[in-house]
Design a protein around this motif. Structure first.
Motif, PDB file in Angstrom:
ATOM      1  N   GLU A 167       0.830  -1.202   0.000  1.00 28.00           N
ATOM      2  CA  GLU A 167       0.000   0.000   0.000  1.00 28.00           C
ATOM      3  C   GLU A 167       0.865   1.253   0.000  1.00 28.00           C
ATOM      4  N   CYS A 168       1.983   1.230   0.729  1.00 28.66           N
ATOM      5  CA  CYS A 168       2.881   2.385   0.741  1.00 28.66           C
ATOM      6  C   CYS A 168       3.452   2.635  -0.656  1.00 28.66           C
ATOM      7  N   SER A 169       3.865   1.556  -1.344  1.00 27.08           N
ATOM      8  CA  SER A 169       4.383   1.709  -2.711  1.00 27.08           C
ATOM      9  C   SER A 169       3.313   2.270  -3.636  1.00 27.08           C
ATOM     10  N   ASP A 170       2.106   1.717  -3.527  1.00 22.60           N
ATOM     11  CA  ASP A 170       1.007   2.193  -4.368  1.00 22.60           C
ATOM     12  C   ASP A 170       0.691   3.657  -4.080  1.00 22.60           C
ATOM     13  N   PHE A 171       0.628   4.010  -2.790  1.00 26.06           N
ATOM     14  CA  PHE A 171       0.261   5.375  -2.446  1.00 26.06           C
ATOM     15  C   PHE A 171       1.331   6.365  -2.883  1.00 26.06           C
ATOM     16  N   LEU A 172       2.589   5.978  -2.826  1.00 21.44           N
ATOM     17  CA  LEU A 172       3.644   6.877  -3.270  1.00 21.44           C
ATOM     18  C   LEU A 172       3.526   7.141  -4.771  1.00 21.44           C
ATOM     19  N   ALA A 173       3.192   6.101  -5.534  1.00 16.78           N
ATOM     20  CA  ALA A 173       2.951   6.291  -6.969  1.00 16.78           C
ATOM     21  C   ALA A 173       1.706   7.153  -7.191  1.00 16.78           C
ATOM     22  N   HIS A 178      -0.525  12.685  -8.565  1.00 10.93           N
ATOM     23  CA  HIS A 178      -1.194  13.923  -8.143  1.00 10.93           C
ATOM     24  C   HIS A 178      -0.204  15.081  -7.991  1.00 10.93           C
ATOM     25  N   GLN A 179       0.960  14.969  -8.650  1.00  7.79           N
ATOM     26  CA  GLN A 179       1.994  16.019  -8.584  1.00  7.79           C
ATOM     27  C   GLN A 179       2.335  16.396  -7.136  1.00  7.79           C
ATOM     28  N   TYR A 180       2.322  15.395  -6.273  1.00  3.88           N
ATOM     29  CA  TYR A 180       2.686  15.574  -4.862  1.00  3.88           C
ATOM     30  C   TYR A 180       1.801  16.605  -4.157  1.00  3.88           C
ATOM     31  N   ASP A 181       0.568  16.734  -4.638  1.00  3.49           N
ATOM     32  CA  ASP A 181      -0.438  17.526  -3.932  1.00  3.49           C
ATOM     33  C   ASP A 181      -0.972  16.657  -2.802  1.00  3.49           C
ATOM     34  N   TRP A 182      -0.399  16.818  -1.622  1.00 12.87           N
ATOM     35  CA  TRP A 182      -0.682  15.903  -0.522  1.00 12.87           C
ATOM     36  C   TRP A 182      -2.151  15.878  -0.152  1.00 12.87           C
ATOM     37  N   GLU A 183      -2.781  17.019   0.011  1.00  7.21           N
ATOM     38  CA  GLU A 183      -4.162  17.060   0.479  1.00  7.21           C
ATOM     39  C   GLU A 183      -5.087  16.324  -0.483  1.00  7.21           C
ATOM     40  N   ASN A 184      -4.949  16.578  -1.779  1.00  8.79           N
ATOM     41  CA  ASN A 184      -5.820  15.914  -2.745  1.00  8.79           C
ATOM     42  C   ASN A 184      -5.563  14.415  -2.800  1.00  8.79           C
ATOM     43  N   ALA A 185      -4.290  14.031  -2.763  1.00  7.02           N
ATOM     44  CA  ALA A 185      -3.954  12.611  -2.830  1.00  7.02           C
ATOM     45  C   ALA A 185      -4.413  11.880  -1.569  1.00  7.02           C
ATOM     46  N   PHE A 186      -4.145  12.466  -0.419  1.00  7.71           N
ATOM     47  CA  PHE A 186      -4.501  11.812   0.838  1.00  7.71           C
ATOM     48  C   PHE A 186      -6.011  11.688   0.978  1.00  7.71           C
ATOM     49  N   LEU A 187      -6.726  12.731   0.597  1.00  8.92           N
ATOM     50  CA  LEU A 187      -8.180  12.711   0.688  1.00  8.92           C
ATOM     51  C   LEU A 187      -8.786  11.741  -0.326  1.00  8.92           C
TER      52      LEU A 187
END
Length: 423
Positions: A167-173, A178-187
């Motif tokens: 899951e960590c590998s998938d989420f990092l990809a 998401h161009q490292y837009d944390w809020e959008n990716a995390f949400l």
């Protein structure tokens, strides 16, 4: 595929100043208190409830007038069980849309979302989404960090499920997409994680050497996300280790008199700064020992949650004195803890001054039926399912005066009853 180089991956830094002072002023904020219908049994007469007021950053002292409070114990990476617990708590829709249904309810999760299961980030994403929705309705979602959160930020991955590394590998990809837009990716992860997991399993190659490489990528991805200053560690840094809501104290393991004397807001700040990789002089941040390290630290303490069978009466009385001294010093009626699975379900001890809410619901622990604690209108009850309610008690009568022994004697006494296993 996301780059897995620890030194070259560019991720947004934590949103705290690089320079911190020894003491910090409390941050006070309010959530809107919107009028909703039929969602909270603790509504005061005459209209909407007063706003929730938060003091501290991370939150330490919370005033939530008239709110129904629900407490959920350790989740350990099991998204299905987490959803079941939230549904019976009345805060999550049962239609799969992950909608907040709690109105002005306050939800508190007692830590240990990480380890022993494979959908940890998905659970954290779900809780984040519910918090945003709850705020819009006058409610709130809080989390406290447990020992498994602090272990992972420390780099201790002994209890990580293999699927969690994936899951960590998938989420990092996904974060890179998401161009490292944390809020959008995390949400967004809670809505997309299932598809990513299914795609990964369809393309899974069982050739031994490739699995080893895949495991190494997962370890590196987890290190990137959870090292002090990493984006997921920064997300965890938003959470307290000790949280007082109205007259109730919430923490993962258990609070002792020496912790209160040290300062609960001070401990919360120290853990937050450490997780965010911050320090006073731009050197390596100091490790928050009082809160996170040792058998009697806040996240490891089992004094109140261990099995009482076999204890002598004087030992029980001594533990109760420790608990009552702690609560009295905080002006609290009762404490709620997780950390130690309760095979009999959510329960209270010591004249119901302590509630133990870890039922080992994760399939990686006991796979037991989810249960939650509800506090409303000065009453506490345990909810097993939508039709099965038991143990309704008067919260207002929990606190009783006891004689207190010397605090040094009490702190030494707690050592006799600690288990040093890494649950």
């Amino acid at each position: 595929m996301a780059s897995l180089c620890l030194n070259s991956l560019l991720l947004p830094p934590c949103s705290l100043p690089r320079k911190v002072t020894e003491t910090s002023a409390s941050l006070s904020s309010s959530y809107p208190a919107l009028s909703t219908t039929g969602t909270s049994s603790s509504r005061s007469t005459g209209g909407a409830l007063k706003p929730i007021v938060i003091n501290g950053d991370p939150p330490t002292f919370v005033s939530a007038p008239g709110r129904r409070i629900v407490a959920v114990g350790d989740l350990h990476g099991d998204l299905d069980q987490a959803r079941s617990a939230l549904e019976i708590a009345g805060v999550l829709s049962s239609d799969g849309q992950d909608l907040w249904t709690g109105g002005e309810t306050v939800l508190i999760q007692l830590g240990d979302v990480l380890d022993r299961g494979e959908e940890e980030i998905a659970i954290l994403s779900l809780l984040h989404s519910l918090d945003i929705q709850a705020k819009a309705q006058g409610g709130a979602v809080f989390q406290v960090n447990g020992n498994h959160e602090t272990m992972n930020v420390e780099g201790d991955f002994r209890y990580v499920d293999s699927g969690a590394f994936d899951e960590c590998s998938d989420f990092l990809a996904y974060l890179e997409d998401h161009q490292y837009d944390w809020e959008n990716a995390f949400l967004g992860w809670i809505g997309d994680s299932k598809r990513w997991r299914e795609d990964r399993k369809l393309s899974q190659n069982h050739w031994g050497p490739w699995n080893l490489v895949k495991r190494q990528k997962g370890v590196i991805a987890r290190s990137i996300l959870l090292r002090p200053g990493g984006p997921l560690a920064c997300e965890l840094a938003r959470n307290a280790v000790v949280l007082k809501i109205n007259d109730w104290v919430f923490c993962h393991g258990g609070l002792l008199p020496r912790h209160v004397a040290y300062g609960v807001e001070r401990m919360n700040n120290e853990v937050s700064y450490w997780m965010k990789g911050l320090s006073e002089d731009d050197t390596s941040p100091n490790f928050p020992f009082v809160a996170t390290k040792g058998y009697d630290s806040v996240v490891w303490n089992r004094l109140y949650s261990r099995d009482m069978r076999g204890l002598e009466d004087y030992q029980i009385n001594q533990i109760q004195s420790v608990l009552e001294e702690t609560l009295q010093s905080l002006g609290a009626k009762a404490m709620v803890v997780g950390h130690t699975p309760q095979t009999t379900g959510v329960n209270c001890k010591y004249n119901c001054s302590i509630w133990r809410v870890d039922v080992g619901m994760s399939s990686g622990v006991l796979n037991s039926r989810p249960e939650v604690l509800e506090i409303a209108e000065n009453k506490a009850r345990v909810i097993r399912s939508k039709r099965d309610v038991f143990s309704e008690l008067q919260a207002v009568d929990y606190t009783t005066q006891f004689g207190f022994a010397d605090s040094a004697e009490l702190d030494g006494y707690s050592h006799q009853f600690q288990e040093n296993d890494h649950v």
